[in-house]
Motif scaffolding. Structure first.
Motif, PDB file in Angstrom:
ATOM      1  N   THR A 298      36.696  31.790  43.423  1.00 44.07           N
ATOM      2  CA  THR A 298      38.072  31.455  43.055  1.00 44.07           C
ATOM      3  C   THR A 298      38.969  31.517  44.284  1.00 44.07           C
ATOM      4  O   THR A 298      38.848  32.429  45.112  1.00 44.07           O
TER       5      THR A 298
ATOM      6  N   GLU B 228      46.529  36.112  37.687  1.00 41.66           N
ATOM      7  CA  GLU B 228      45.500  35.320  37.013  1.00 41.66           C
ATOM      8  C   GLU B 228      44.105  35.726  37.480  1.00 41.66           C
ATOM      9  O   GLU B 228      43.159  35.778  36.687  1.00 41.66           O
TER      10      GLU B 228
ATOM     11  N   GLU C 139      34.737  39.328  36.212  1.00 42.00           N
ATOM     12  CA  GLU C 139      33.894  38.190  36.581  1.00 42.00           C
ATOM     13  C   GLU C 139      33.679  38.095  38.091  1.00 42.00           C
ATOM     14  O   GLU C 139      33.033  37.159  38.565  1.00 42.00           O
TER      15      GLU C 139
ATOM     16  N   ARG D  37      40.702  38.300  35.440  1.00 39.97           N
ATOM     17  CA  ARG D  37      39.275  38.023  35.348  1.00 39.97           C
ATOM     18  C   ARG D  37      38.471  38.933  36.275  1.00 39.97           C
ATOM     19  O   ARG D  37      37.416  38.551  36.790  1.00 39.97           O
TER      20      ARG D  37
END
Length: 355
Positions: free
Chosen positions: A35, A62, A69, A66
């Motif tokens: 990401t 954001e 993950e 997560r």
């Protein structure tokens, strides 16, 4: 290394994120760029074009939503965000790489280090210039005793930029942690401490030379190390004639090297690590000798070792996957910040600061 690669979240896709971190992460076995965080639409398009499988996030929040993950967070955003973002990542249970300077003060760096130690998480600082070609070559010469006892180490990171470019790096707002002392100074001070050990005292001169400039653009730092070596460090945006990158004077010989390591220019040009990476043309090799100037042919050419920025993230991956040592600790970065803070005080008060 085998198995599923570690998933990396990269915060920031400006110069540091797009030119250095993303390409090096993507080239490292055991790591995968998962990401990229940037709110800038143009940078989002750039990231997707360069890494088609990458996920995008507009804000760090954001990304941290997560956290489960991901396996590693890399902070390559503006300096003032380093501490809060690294703190959030560590509290979320994630190892962190932070671009230099890790913090605005040595105290903040040590607080981050303590938090990482408490959570038993990796906190590493991206001091890529430890893998510059000239630095690696100089370490080799020192290890082999080629120069004898080093008396003086001169290091220059100079540029000719007579007009300010603007942006947070040149902001006069102290909260931005801008200026060359903390930007290029972070590199040259770290290198000096790695080569010659702790600082005993620091003297510095900082100036704002260019019309319209808001923060230091021409700075000199003198370090007396506890072992007696003196480091004279220059960082400047106002140097019309560039000096040698290194000039190292010892009891047996000296080493003089001109020119910057080619890796940054290669990364900016879109080249990626592979065969022949970091190699330098023979015409740019430094010289080792005594009694005569290298400009007039004094001394012998010293082959420059290839630069190796990929080694940093390879070491990070090995630390996370195999428990190998952290390549650059936050406590090492704090020692460099001690020197930078002393240099700022020295320049302001016109005194030599004892550490």
């Amino acid at each position: 290394m085998t198995g599923t690669p570690l998933r990396v979240g990269l915060v920031g896709y400006g110069l540091a994120g797009s030119v250095f971190h993303a390409p090096l992460i993507a080239a490292t076995e055991g790591l995968a760029l998962d990401t990229v965080v940037t709110s800038n639409p143009e940078r989002q398009r750039q990231a997707r074009a360069e890494f088609p499988d990458v996920r995008l996030a507009a804000t760090p929040d954001e990304l941290f939503a997560r956290a489960a993950e991901l396996d590693l967070i890399v902070v390559a955003s503006p300096n003032k965000t380093h501490v809060p973002l690294a703190t959030t990542a560590l509290k979320a249970g994630l190892p962190v790489v932070v671009d230099k300077p890790v913090a605005g003060t040595a105290a903040e760096a040590r607080e981050l280090a303590a938090l990482a130690e408490e959570r038993e998480l990796l906190l590493s600082v991206f001091q890529n210039r430890r893998w510059d070609n000239d630095f690696l070559t100089l370490r080799k010469l020192l290890n082999e005793g080629e120069l004898g006892d080093v008396w003086r180490f001169e290091s220059r990171f100079e540029r000719w930029r007579p007009k300010p470019k603007g942006g947070w790096r040149e902001s006069g707002d102290p909260t931005e942690i801008g200026g060359l002392l903390y930007d290029l100074g972070s590199h040259v001070v770290d290198q000096a401490l790695v080569l010659f050990g702790p600082a005993a005292s620091v003297y510095a001169e900082t100036d704002i030379r260019r019309p319209g400039a808001e923060t230091d653009d021409d700075t000199f730092i003198a370090i007396t190390h506890t072992n007696g070596v003196r480091s004279h460090l220059y960082v400047s945006a106002t140097t019309a004639q560039l000096g040698p990158r290194f000039r190292v004077l010892g009891s047996s010989a000296g080493y003089v090297k001109y020119g910057l390591d080619p890796q940054e220019a290669a990364l900016r040009d879109g080249l990626r690590p592979g065969p022949g990476w970091g190699r330098e043309d023979e015409s740019l090799w430094g010289r080792v000798g005594s009694g005569e100037s290298p400009v007039t042919g004094g001394g012998r050419p010293e082959p420059t070792l290839p630069g190796d920025y990929p080694a940093y993230y390879a070491a990070v991956a090995k630390a996370l996957l195999e428990g190998a040592p952290n390549p650059v600790t936050a406590r090492e970065a704090a020692a460099a910040l001690d020197v930078l803070e002393a240099a700022r005080r020295s320049a302001r008060e016109k005194v030599t600061v004892t550490l």
